[in-house]
Design a protein around this motif. Structure first.
Motif, PDB file in Angstrom:
ATOM      1  N   ALA A  15      -6.798  -0.095  -0.088  1.00 42.74           N
ATOM      2  CA  ALA A  15      -6.396   1.051  -1.073  1.00 42.74           C
ATOM      3  C   ALA A  15      -4.740   1.359  -1.250  1.00 42.74           C
ATOM      4  CB  ALA A  15      -6.927   2.407  -0.198  1.00 42.74           C
ATOM      5  N   GLY A  16      -4.556   2.021  -2.170  1.00 41.80           N
ATOM      6  CA  GLY A  16      -3.134   2.371  -2.553  1.00 41.80           C
ATOM      7  C   GLY A  16      -2.304   1.093  -3.147  1.00 41.80           C
ATOM      8  N   PRO A  17      -1.017   1.304  -3.197  1.00 40.47           N
ATOM      9  CA  PRO A  17      -0.245   0.193  -4.003  1.00 40.47           C
ATOM     10  C   PRO A  17       0.501  -0.749  -2.854  1.00 40.47           C
ATOM     11  CG  PRO A  17       1.009   2.105  -3.360  1.00 40.47           C
ATOM     12  CD  PRO A  17      -0.185   2.330  -2.927  1.00 40.47           C
ATOM     13  N   THR A  18       1.057  -1.724  -3.150  1.00 42.46           N
ATOM     14  CA  THR A  18       1.894  -2.446  -2.365  1.00 42.46           C
ATOM     15  C   THR A  18       3.321  -2.345  -2.792  1.00 42.46           C
ATOM     16  OG1 THR A  18       1.770  -4.759  -3.340  1.00 42.46           O
ATOM     17  CG2 THR A  18       0.155  -4.099  -1.625  1.00 42.46           C
ATOM     18  N   ARG A  19       4.398  -2.454  -2.005  1.00 42.64           N
ATOM     19  CA  ARG A  19       5.708  -2.521  -2.374  1.00 42.64           C
ATOM     20  C   ARG A  19       6.241  -3.982  -2.181  1.00 42.64           C
ATOM     21  NH1 ARG A  19       7.830   2.829   0.897  1.00 42.64           N
ATOM     22  NH2 ARG A  19       6.611   4.301  -0.603  1.00 42.64           N
ATOM     23  N   GLU A  20       7.046  -4.603  -3.078  1.00 44.60           N
ATOM     24  CA  GLU A  20       7.654  -5.852  -3.110  1.00 44.60           C
ATOM     25  C   GLU A  20       9.193  -5.696  -3.145  1.00 44.60           C
ATOM     26  OE1 GLU A  20       5.480  -7.882  -2.286  1.00 44.60           O
ATOM     27  OE2 GLU A  20       3.703  -6.515  -2.895  1.00 44.60           O
ATOM     28  N   GLU A  75       1.878  -9.496   1.079  1.00 48.75           N
ATOM     29  CA  GLU A  75       1.647 -10.649   2.101  1.00 48.75           C
ATOM     30  C   GLU A  75       1.226  -9.876   3.286  1.00 48.75           C
ATOM     31  OE1 GLU A  75       2.145 -13.534   1.381  1.00 48.75           O
ATOM     32  OE2 GLU A  75       2.358 -14.488   3.170  1.00 48.75           O
ATOM     33  N   GLU A  76       1.505  -8.589   3.736  1.00 51.37           N
ATOM     34  CA  GLU A  76       1.006  -7.898   4.918  1.00 51.37           C
ATOM     35  C   GLU A  76      -0.341  -7.553   4.810  1.00 51.37           C
ATOM     36  OE1 GLU A  76       5.246  -5.947   6.356  1.00 51.37           O
ATOM     37  OE2 GLU A  76       3.527  -4.641   5.479  1.00 51.37           O
ATOM     38  N   MET A  77      -0.850  -7.058   3.410  1.00 48.62           N
ATOM     39  CA  MET A  77      -2.182  -6.802   3.229  1.00 48.62           C
ATOM     40  C   MET A  77      -3.138  -8.106   3.290  1.00 48.62           C
ATOM     41  SD  MET A  77      -3.818  -4.496   0.144  1.00 48.62           S
ATOM     42  CE  MET A  77      -3.182  -2.966   0.451  1.00 48.62           C
ATOM     43  N   LEU A  78      -2.601  -9.073   2.532  1.00 49.89           N
ATOM     44  CA  LEU A  78      -3.181 -10.314   2.777  1.00 49.89           C
ATOM     45  C   LEU A  78      -3.557 -10.741   4.153  1.00 49.89           C
ATOM     46  CD1 LEU A  78      -4.340 -13.269   1.558  1.00 49.89           C
ATOM     47  CD2 LEU A  78      -1.997 -14.022   1.801  1.00 49.89           C
ATOM     48  N   HIS A  79      -2.682 -10.669   5.092  1.00 51.58           N
ATOM     49  CA  HIS A  79      -2.881 -11.124   6.359  1.00 51.58           C
ATOM     50  C   HIS A  79      -3.736 -10.161   7.128  1.00 51.58           C
ATOM     51  CE1 HIS A  79      -0.351 -14.643   6.273  1.00 51.58           C
ATOM     52  NE2 HIS A  79       0.880 -13.731   6.010  1.00 51.58           N
ATOM     53  N   PHE A 100       3.434  -9.631  -8.603  1.00 51.54           N
ATOM     54  CA  PHE A 100       4.545 -10.216  -8.482  1.00 51.54           C
ATOM     55  C   PHE A 100       5.348  -9.752  -7.346  1.00 51.54           C
ATOM     56  CE2 PHE A 100       3.220  -9.504 -12.800  1.00 51.54           C
ATOM     57  CZ  PHE A 100       3.192 -10.724 -13.315  1.00 51.54           C
ATOM     58  N   ARG A 101       6.048 -10.689  -6.849  1.00 55.72           N
ATOM     59  CA  ARG A 101       7.374 -10.093  -5.938  1.00 55.72           C
ATOM     60  C   ARG A 101       8.469 -10.970  -6.336  1.00 55.72           C
ATOM     61  NH1 ARG A 101       4.101 -12.423  -1.608  1.00 55.72           N
ATOM     62  NH2 ARG A 101       4.177 -14.824  -1.848  1.00 55.72           N
ATOM     63  N   ILE A 119      16.178 -10.714 -12.293  1.00 55.81           N
ATOM     64  CA  ILE A 119      15.301 -10.845 -11.137  1.00 55.81           C
ATOM     65  C   ILE A 119      14.438 -11.967 -11.323  1.00 55.81           C
ATOM     66  CG2 ILE A 119      14.096  -9.851  -9.021  1.00 55.81           C
ATOM     67  CD1 ILE A 119      15.432  -7.120  -9.582  1.00 55.81           C
ATOM     68  N   GLU A 120      14.325 -12.902 -10.503  1.00 57.73           N
ATOM     69  CA  GLU A 120      13.205 -14.088 -10.622  1.00 57.73           C
ATOM     70  C   GLU A 120      12.080 -13.478  -9.875  1.00 57.73           C
ATOM     71  OE1 GLU A 120      12.554 -18.402  -9.805  1.00 57.73           O
ATOM     72  OE2 GLU A 120      14.663 -17.877 -10.355  1.00 57.73           O
ATOM     73  N   PHE A 121      10.725 -13.590 -10.295  1.00 60.90           N
ATOM     74  CA  PHE A 121       9.642 -13.215  -9.519  1.00 60.90           C
ATOM     75  C   PHE A 121       8.676 -14.406  -9.501  1.00 60.90           C
ATOM     76  CE2 PHE A 121      10.660  -9.265 -11.796  1.00 60.90           C
ATOM     77  CZ  PHE A 121      10.668  -8.262 -10.662  1.00 60.90           C
ATOM     78  N   GLU A 122       7.996 -14.302  -8.188  1.00 60.90           N
ATOM     79  CA  GLU A 122       6.764 -15.069  -8.152  1.00 60.90           C
ATOM     80  C   GLU A 122       5.692 -14.458  -7.916  1.00 60.90           C
ATOM     81  OE1 GLU A 122       8.403 -16.953  -4.280  1.00 60.90           O
ATOM     82  OE2 GLU A 122       7.604 -15.510  -3.276  1.00 60.90           O
ATOM     83  N   HIS A 123       4.542 -15.270  -7.991  1.00 59.96           N
ATOM     84  CA  HIS A 123       3.134 -14.351  -7.866  1.00 59.96           C
ATOM     85  C   HIS A 123       2.733 -14.386  -6.454  1.00 59.96           C
ATOM     86  CE1 HIS A 123       1.409 -14.819 -11.922  1.00 59.96           C
ATOM     87  NE2 HIS A 123       1.938 -15.815 -11.980  1.00 59.96           N
TER      88      HIS A 123
END
Ligand code: CTP
Length: 217
Positions: A15-20, A75-79, A100-101, A119-123
């Motif tokens: 749930a919720g958003p993530t922050r990058e 990344e934390e959510m993935l783990h 993106f981050r 700012i350059e982003f990556e997936h």
């Protein structure tokens, strides 16, 4: 067909958003409040399920009985999801994971000026797709937050992410989607059948959703 014993069903909900983060004081995110995911967690608990709730930064009360795993970044959510997935029977990914981050996360606050103008982003990793690729007995449910072509895009995600269900959710208008207390969604199953849920409170939609995605064994 026998219904699973409700108390033995283990449900993993995000749930919720993530922050990058760009640097320690700046990040990109989205307006998700986590209300839909927390309502689904409440409904699953109400149905007698065990609930693991992986939540990005939200300002909501912890559903009593759920095990809450707070995370901040994709990344934390993935783990966290990766660690809990094998033990779950149902995965419901309501989280608005940032796609993106920033490619570089500065360890010190960047001073205003040229450094932040580009700012350059990556997936980020697609958590739902990654889990779906290794699903065994799990029922996997995704959400598709769309501002246009809602059903078409949702069906594409259902297929490309190998899901059992997708919840097509129009966002960006009043009374639906991000931050609202009410919602109106279309639950689409992998066999092509679909059912409209709402307009109703997120709690009422959550209750119906839990009934409809209950695994059968
Ligand atoms: N999702 C995920 N990991 C990501 C991005 C999305 O697990 N990095 C999940 C969401 O939790 C949701 C589903 O994938 O259940 C669809 O998310 P959405 O943002 O609607 O779609 P995307 O796949 O990100 O595609 P697009 O942004 O192009 O619409």
């Amino acid at each position: 067909m026998l219904m699973s014993n409700a108390s033995s069903i283990r449900c993993l909900i995000t749930a919720g958003p993530t922050r990058e983060f760009i640097d320690p004081v700046r990040y990109i995110s989205n307006p998700s409040t986590g209300k839909m995911g927390f309502s689904i967690a409440e409904a699953a608990l109400e149905a007698g399920w065990n609930v693991d709730l992986v939540a990005g930064p939200v300002a909501l009360e912890e559903p009593k009985g759920a095990i809450l795993y707070p995370v901040i970044t994709a990344e934390e959510m993935l783990h966290q999801v990766d660690a809990l997935f094998d033990a779950c029977d149902v995965l419901i990914m309501t989280a608005a994971v940032s796609d993106f981050r920033p490619a570089i996360q500065h360890t010190h606050k960047e001073k205003k000026g040229e450094a932040l103008m580009n700012i350059e982003f990556e997936h980020t990793t697609d958590i739902l797709k990654t889990m779906s690729e290794r699903k065994a007995h799990q029922t996997v449910v995704g959400f598709a937050a769309e501002t246009e072509n809602v059903v078409t895009y949702a069906n594409e995600k259902l297929a490309s992410k190998n899901l059992d269900f997708i919840v097509a959710n129009e966002v960006g208008r009043a009374g639906s989607g991000f931050a609202a207390d009410t919602n109106e969604v279309l639950l689409i199953a992998a066999d092509g059948s679909s059912i409209k849920l709402g307009p109703a409170t997120k709690s009422a939609i959550a209750e119906e959703l839990i009934q409809l995605v209950t695994p059968t064994r």
